[in-house]
Design a protein around this motif. Structure first.
Motif, short mmCIF file in Angstrom:
data_model
loop_
_atom_site.label_atom_id
_atom_site.label_comp_id
_atom_site.label_asym_id
_atom_site.label_seq_id
_atom_site.Cartn_x
_atom_site.Cartn_y
_atom_site.Cartn_z
N ALA A 1 -7.58 -7.86 -26.77
CA ALA A 1 -7.65 -9.21 -27.36
C ALA A 1 -9.05 -9.47 -27.90
O ALA A 1 -9.56 -10.58 -27.86
N GLY A 2 -9.68 -8.39 -28.39
CA GLY A 2 -11.02 -8.53 -28.98
C GLY A 2 -10.91 -8.92 -30.44
O GLY A 2 -9.96 -9.60 -30.85
N ASN A 3 -11.86 -8.46 -31.22
CA ASN A 3 -11.92 -8.89 -32.62
C ASN A 3 -10.70 -8.46 -33.43
O ASN A 3 -10.08 -9.27 -34.11
N VAL B 1 -2.61 -8.68 -24.73
CA VAL B 1 -3.00 -8.15 -23.41
C VAL B 1 -4.45 -7.69 -23.45
O VAL B 1 -4.88 -7.07 -24.43
N ASP B 2 -5.18 -7.97 -22.38
CA ASP B 2 -6.55 -7.46 -22.29
C ASP B 2 -6.90 -7.32 -20.80
O ASP B 2 -6.25 -7.92 -19.96
N ILE B 3 -7.93 -6.52 -20.51
CA ILE B 3 -8.34 -6.41 -19.10
C ILE B 3 -9.24 -7.57 -18.67
O ILE B 3 -9.40 -7.81 -17.49
N ILE B 4 -9.84 -8.23 -19.63
CA ILE B 4 -10.76 -9.33 -19.25
C ILE B 4 -9.95 -10.58 -18.93
O ILE B 4 -9.17 -11.06 -19.76
N ALA C 1 -7.19 -1.60 -27.95
CA ALA C 1 -8.06 -1.58 -26.77
C ALA C 1 -9.10 -0.48 -26.90
O ALA C 1 -8.81 0.59 -27.41
N GLY C 2 -10.29 -0.77 -26.42
CA GLY C 2 -11.34 0.24 -26.46
C GLY C 2 -12.66 -0.39 -26.84
O GLY C 2 -12.77 -1.61 -26.93
N ILE C 3 -13.64 0.47 -27.06
CA ILE C 3 -14.93 -0.06 -27.49
C ILE C 3 -15.12 0.21 -28.98
O ILE C 3 -14.69 1.25 -29.49
N PRO C 4 -15.74 -0.74 -29.70
CA PRO C 4 -16.05 -0.50 -31.10
C PRO C 4 -17.41 0.17 -31.22
O PRO C 4 -18.16 0.23 -30.24
N VAL D 1 -4.83 1.72 -33.37
CA VAL D 1 -5.98 1.23 -34.16
C VAL D 1 -7.30 1.72 -33.55
O VAL D 1 -8.30 1.90 -34.25
N SER D 2 -7.30 1.97 -32.23
CA SER D 2 -8.53 2.38 -31.54
C SER D 2 -9.08 3.67 -32.14
O SER D 2 -8.32 4.56 -32.52
N ASN D 3 -10.38 3.77 -32.19
CA ASN D 3 -11.05 4.94 -32.79
C ASN D 3 -11.58 5.92 -31.74
O ASN D 3 -11.81 5.51 -30.61
N1 APR Z 1 -6.84 -2.44 -21.44
C1 APR Z 1 -6.75 -3.52 -22.24
N2 APR Z 1 -7.78 -3.95 -23.02
C2 APR Z 1 -8.91 -3.27 -22.96
C3 APR Z 1 -9.07 -2.13 -22.14
C4 APR Z 1 -7.96 -1.72 -21.36
N3 APR Z 1 -8.02 -0.64 -20.56
N4 APR Z 1 -10.34 -1.66 -22.31
C5 APR Z 1 -10.95 -2.47 -23.19
N5 APR Z 1 -10.10 -3.43 -23.59
C6 APR Z 1 -10.34 -4.55 -24.49
C7 APR Z 1 -11.72 -5.17 -24.34
O1 APR Z 1 -11.79 -6.01 -23.18
C8 APR Z 1 -11.87 -5.93 -25.64
O2 APR Z 1 -11.45 -7.27 -25.52
O3 APR Z 1 -10.32 -4.14 -25.84
C9 APR Z 1 -10.95 -5.17 -26.60
C10 APR Z 1 -11.70 -4.54 -27.76
O4 APR Z 1 -12.19 -5.57 -28.53
P1 APR Z 1 -13.62 -5.51 -29.26
O5 APR Z 1 -14.64 -5.05 -28.30
O6 APR Z 1 -13.80 -6.82 -29.95
O7 APR Z 1 -13.42 -4.33 -30.32
P2 APR Z 1 -12.68 -4.43 -31.73
O8 APR Z 1 -13.66 -4.70 -32.80
O9 APR Z 1 -11.47 -5.28 -31.62
O10 APR Z 1 -12.25 -2.89 -31.92
C11 APR Z 1 -11.26 -2.31 -31.09
O11 APR Z 1 -10.42 -0.88 -32.82
O12 APR Z 1 -11.22 -0.59 -34.97
C12 APR Z 1 -11.19 -0.06 -33.68
O13 APR Z 1 -13.27 1.18 -33.45
C13 APR Z 1 -12.56 0.01 -33.06
O14 APR Z 1 -11.94 1.31 -31.15
C14 APR Z 1 -12.25 0.01 -31.59
C15 APR Z 1 -11.00 -0.88 -31.52
#
Ligand code: APR
Length: 311
Positions: free
Chosen positions: A10-12, A32-35, A78-81, A118-120
């Motif tokens: 539920a990030g960006n 869905v998100d872990i936070i 889900a993941g880190i950008p 979508v995650s990279n």
């Molecule tokens: N389960 C659910 N959510 C998770 C988990 C998990 N195990 N681990 C991380 N997250 C959530 C984070 O808490 C965060 O809210 O994934 C969200 C990611 O959001 P952002 O940090 O805002 O990243 P965002 O810019 O949305 O990019 C997400 O997409 O484009 C790709 O490279 C980018 O891999 C990245 C992904």
């Protein structure tokens, strides 16, 4: 709504995708998100915008996967950008573990769903999802080509001062520096851009497209692009939900098409209600094929690295 789409993360990107899905009234959305609190807060905020935006899509925010049961599509963000100085490939070990866990959770509750990754690094995360879900290849696809093509289209429109609606672009290959924009198949109102621009300008636009994600990262500094990535994922979901059968460049599992085997890489596919309904093989010149092979080799190397990671 008739259809249900889960967005994990539920990030960006995830929250923006949820907003677009709801505002286009395509489906109900589970975020869905872990936070704790974040998916709930964003879903509630979007719900409170609904009377003004005039839609009746239901949005649910949650930290558990129970509410995702029976989803038609799952979009995984889900993941880190990345941050400035990082390549998409630097995210591999963290995001592989996250995507694997997420896919295990969603695939058992929605065994008939279509996964849009979508995650990279995108193409590698598709492999992780394909393995973790055990789904057939038509139901696991990655969002990259639609985004890269949209970037190319935006730059073509800026260059020629024409409507973006008149532009069409094709970008193949992996979602990285080796992506393969195809100027011959990129047009304005049906006219190939090779007839509208000098070779130098085309090369400049191609370079900017390949560097499009990094350009945004260097401006934002704290994260990566999300408006265009969310739009791209939603265009793919819409083609599936409405069975539109759009031809879109998506990361898909190739088994000999384009001379590439056992690898996720971006090529044009037909997207309908069953997911990938056809892989479209277009004729490439020797140079274009060589560029695609180079891109495939870069993805293959990452996939091989993944095998050595304990994620
Ligand atoms: N389960 C659910 N959510 C998770 C988990 C998990 N195990 N681990 C991380 N997250 C959530 C984070 O808490 C965060 O809210 O994934 C969200 C990611 O959001 P952002 O940090 O805002 O990243 P965002 O810019 O949305 O990019 C997400 O997409 O484009 C790709 O490279 C980018 O891999 C990245 C992904």
């Amino acid at each position: 709504m008739d259809k249900k789409v889960t967005v994990v993360g539920a990030g960006n990107v995830g929250a923006t995708a949820a907003q677009r899905l709801a505002e286009k009234e395509l489906c109900d959305v589970v975020l869905v998100d872990i936070i704790e609190g974040v998916p709930q807060g964003k879903a509630l905020d979007l719900t409170e915008a609904a009377p003004i935006e005039k839609h009746d899509a239901h949005l649910t925010g949650t930290n558990s996967y129970d509410a995702t049961e029976g989803s038609d599509i799952v979009i995984i963000t889900a993941g880190i950008p990345r941050k400035p100085g990082m390549s998409r490939d630097d995210l591999i070990s963290t995001n592989a573990g996250i995507v694997k866990n997420v896919v295990k959770e969603v695939s058992k509750r929605s065994p008939n769903s279509i996964l849009i990754i979508v995650s990279n690094p995108l193409d590698v995360m598709c492999h992780v999802a394909f393995e973790a879900s055990g789904f057939p290849k038509n139901r696991v696809l990655g969002m990259a080509g639609v985004l890269d093509s949209a970037r190319f289209r935006a730059f073509i429109s800026m260059e020629l001062n024409v409507s973006v609606e008149n532009t069409h672009a094709f970008v193949l290959g992996g979602h990285g520096d080796t992506m393969v924009p195809l100027p011959r198949y990129s047009t304005v109102a049906g006219i190939p851009i090779t007839e509208l621009m000098s070779q130098d300008r085309i090369e400049a636009l191609v370079k900017r497209t390949a560097n499009g994600g990094a350009e945004i990262v260097s401006l934002l500094k704290t994260g990566s692009a999300y408006y265009a990535p969310a739009s791209a994922a939603v265009e793919m979901a819409e083609s599936i939900i409405k069975d539109k059968k759009k031809i879109l460049p998506c990361a898909t599992y190739l088994e000999g098409e384009y001379g590439i085997r056992d690898l996720f890489i971006g090529v044009p596919v037909k997207l309908g209600s069953t997911g990938i309904e056809e892989i479209i093989e277009i004729k490439l010149t020797n140079d274009e094929q060589a560029a695609l092979n180079k891109s495939a080799a870069a993805v293959k190397e990452l996939v091989e690295n993944l095998k050595n990671l304990n994620y």
